[in-house]
Design a protein around this motif. Structure first.
Motif, PDB file in Angstrom:
ATOM      1  N   ASP A  41      41.209  28.801 113.306  1.00 60.69           N
ATOM      2  CA  ASP A  41      41.326  28.168 111.989  1.00 60.69           C
ATOM      3  C   ASP A  41      42.739  27.643 111.750  1.00 60.69           C
ATOM      4  OD1 ASP A  41      38.668  28.613 111.377  1.00 60.69           O
ATOM      5  OD2 ASP A  41      39.062  30.555 110.435  1.00 60.69           O
ATOM      6  N   LYS A  42      43.727  28.430 112.120  1.00 62.80           N
ATOM      7  CA  LYS A  42      45.113  27.977 111.966  1.00 62.80           C
ATOM      8  C   LYS A  42      45.388  26.787 112.884  1.00 62.80           C
ATOM      9  CE  LYS A  42      47.193  32.359 110.459  1.00 62.80           C
ATOM     10  NZ  LYS A  42      48.176  33.421 110.810  1.00 62.80           N
ATOM     11  N   LYS A  95      43.205  24.582 113.856  1.00 63.66           N
ATOM     12  CA  LYS A  95      42.542  23.404 113.284  1.00 63.66           C
ATOM     13  C   LYS A  95      43.409  22.801 112.182  1.00 63.66           C
ATOM     14  CE  LYS A  95      38.205  21.830 111.212  1.00 63.66           C
ATOM     15  NZ  LYS A  95      36.833  22.209 110.776  1.00 63.66           N
ATOM     16  N   ALA A  96      44.011  23.658 111.372  1.00 67.51           N
ATOM     17  CA  ALA A  96      44.870  23.171 110.288  1.00 67.51           C
ATOM     18  C   ALA A  96      46.088  22.432 110.833  1.00 67.51           C
ATOM     19  CB  ALA A  96      45.311  24.351 109.422  1.00 67.51           C
ATOM     20  N   TYR A 118      42.139  26.315 119.267  1.00 63.10           N
ATOM     21  CA  TYR A 118      41.235  25.422 118.549  1.00 63.10           C
ATOM     22  C   TYR A 118      40.615  24.391 119.486  1.00 63.10           C
ATOM     23  CZ  TYR A 118      39.668  21.453 115.803  1.00 63.10           C
ATOM     24  OH  TYR A 118      38.909  20.422 115.309  1.00 63.10           O
TER      25      TYR A 118
END
Length: 410
Positions: free
Chosen positions: A238-239, A241-242, A308
């Motif tokens: 998730d990090k 992807k951000a 990711y």
């Protein structure tokens, strides 16, 4: 890639970097007398626990003798046998055994009582070996379990085309099983073989042994449920992807670059992506665009980005299968010192994650051509031990075109 263990070259063979000096087979015959007790007067092991040497590659024999001598391959029997041997002795022994017919004669009946011990009827086995499943595993591997096909390094039916990779045909199946177990438990050290073997079950090893007892069997895959397996990553997806918003322009929203000059990084190994980002930041891999993009990234950021993109799925490549590219990729060209690509990148182009070798399957043709050309010109130099540069410098433009097309088609 810079962190790849150089010992990978030993059993799996990535480079023909050190061909054995031409030995004297006749001199080797005289020196082989001490080998006969275990390996037979004709190079055929006197018991299943001892490997056949008849017809084996001289380069491989020399490499293993050196490994026994320097302790990088441990064996209480072979270490003292190899200790007094000079390089010339090893070359002579390699030449002698390589000059024999691989099928050999049956070992002499009086070769020793050690052979009789294996004749005792064993207890009922817990595992029933399946030769057909073994052949399928040898030729196709099992992507879902991270098992690379053996055929890429050891050749069709176990006849290796890469001289530093051992022939497995006409070898004792029991010896093959024993070595796979050693690679699996780490008692024999080879980065590539350790990685593959750690995913083999007892049944797999028994099946592979059974295949070499019956090499004419037809390959049959065992039912193993889903053909896909979730990608296991160590970073925070998730990090990652951000953070990936700045990557979109070149590499696409999910890592599938739409412009062929930029690489697809979707589904690429986490370890490889992380290493490349670190190399861009340190300057070891030169690229003015990427250097600016990674300058502010921490190691944790890099790992999260890599996780990711590794968890995404790469789109199908646009390359064309072709005979020239396939031959170079699968077999190399010994006459020009070009090692088969399969040794590092796998039969199906999936690479070796833990060893740091990238997946090349389905990659853009233009990007593959550009990287091979940069390795050839030395403009890219972040390959471990010059592995890629030493190979690429021998490639012609038409070789690069054919290879890029073939790899993209995998």
């Amino acid at each position: 890639m810079k962190k790849v263990i150089f010992s990978l070259v030993l059993g799996v063979g990535m480079l023909a970097s050190a061909n054995a000096s031409a030995g004297d087979a006749q001199a080797g015959k005289a020196k082989a007398a001490t080998c006969a007790a275990c390996h037979g007067a004709n190079g055929i092991g006197t018991a299943d626990m001892y490997p056949n040497l008849a017809g084996q590659h001289a380069d491989y024999i020399v490499k293993q003798l050196k490994a026994f001598k320097d302790g990088s391959r441990k064996d209480p029997l072979m270490s003292p046998m190899a200790a007094p041997l000079s390089d010339a002795d090893m070359a002579d022994l390699g030449a002698y055994f390589a000059s024999m017919n691989a099928s050999g004669e049956t070992a002499a009946a009086d070769a020793g009582a050690s052979a009789t011990a294996v004749a005792a009827a064993p207890a009922a086995p817990k595992i029933v070996p399946d030769a057909a499943a073994g052949k399928h595993l040898y030729e196709m591997g099992d992507e879902a379990r991270g098992i690379t096909a053996c055929i890429g390094c050891h050749g069709k039916d176990g006849d290796s085309l890469v001289l530093i990779n051992p022939n497995l045909s006409n070898q004792h199946p029991e010896y093959i099983e024993k070595q796979l177990n050693h690679f699996k438990d780490g008692s024999r050290d080879n980065a590539s073989m350790n990685q593959v073997s750690m995913n083999l079950s007892e049944q797999d090893i028994a099946d592979l042994g059974a295949y070499f007892k019956d090499p004419e069997v037809k390959a049959v895959a065992k039912a193993s449920g889903s053909k896909s397996v979730p990608v296991i990553v160590s970073g925070d997806v998730d990090k990652g992807k951000a953070l990936s918003g700045t990557c979109v322009a070149c590499h696409g929203t999910d890592g599938n670059a739409l412009i062929a000059m930029y690489p697809k990084i979707a589904g690429q190994h986490e370890e490889y992506i992380t290493n490349q980002l670190m190399d861009f930041k340190s300057g070891e891999r030169a690229d003015p665009v990427m250097a600016g993009m990674v300058a502010a990234l921490s190691e944790e950021d890099m790992k999260n980005l890599a996780s990711y993109f590794a968890s995404q799925k790469m789109t199908e490549g646009s390359g064309t299968d072709n005979d020239k590219g396939r031959k170079l990729y699968l077999s190399g060209d010994a006459s020009r010192g070009i090692t088969a690509c399969t040794a590092c990148h796998g039969f199906d182009g999936s690479g070796m994650a833990k060893a740091g070798f990238p997946s090349v399957a389905n990659q853009h043709v233009d990007y593959l051509k550009a990287q091979l050309t940069k390795f050839r010109s030395q403009d890219r130099a972040n390959d471990s031990n010059k592995m890629m540069r030493n190979i690429a410098v021998r490639l012609k433009d038409e070789d690069i075109e054919a290879l890029a097309q073939y790899m993209s088609s995998l």
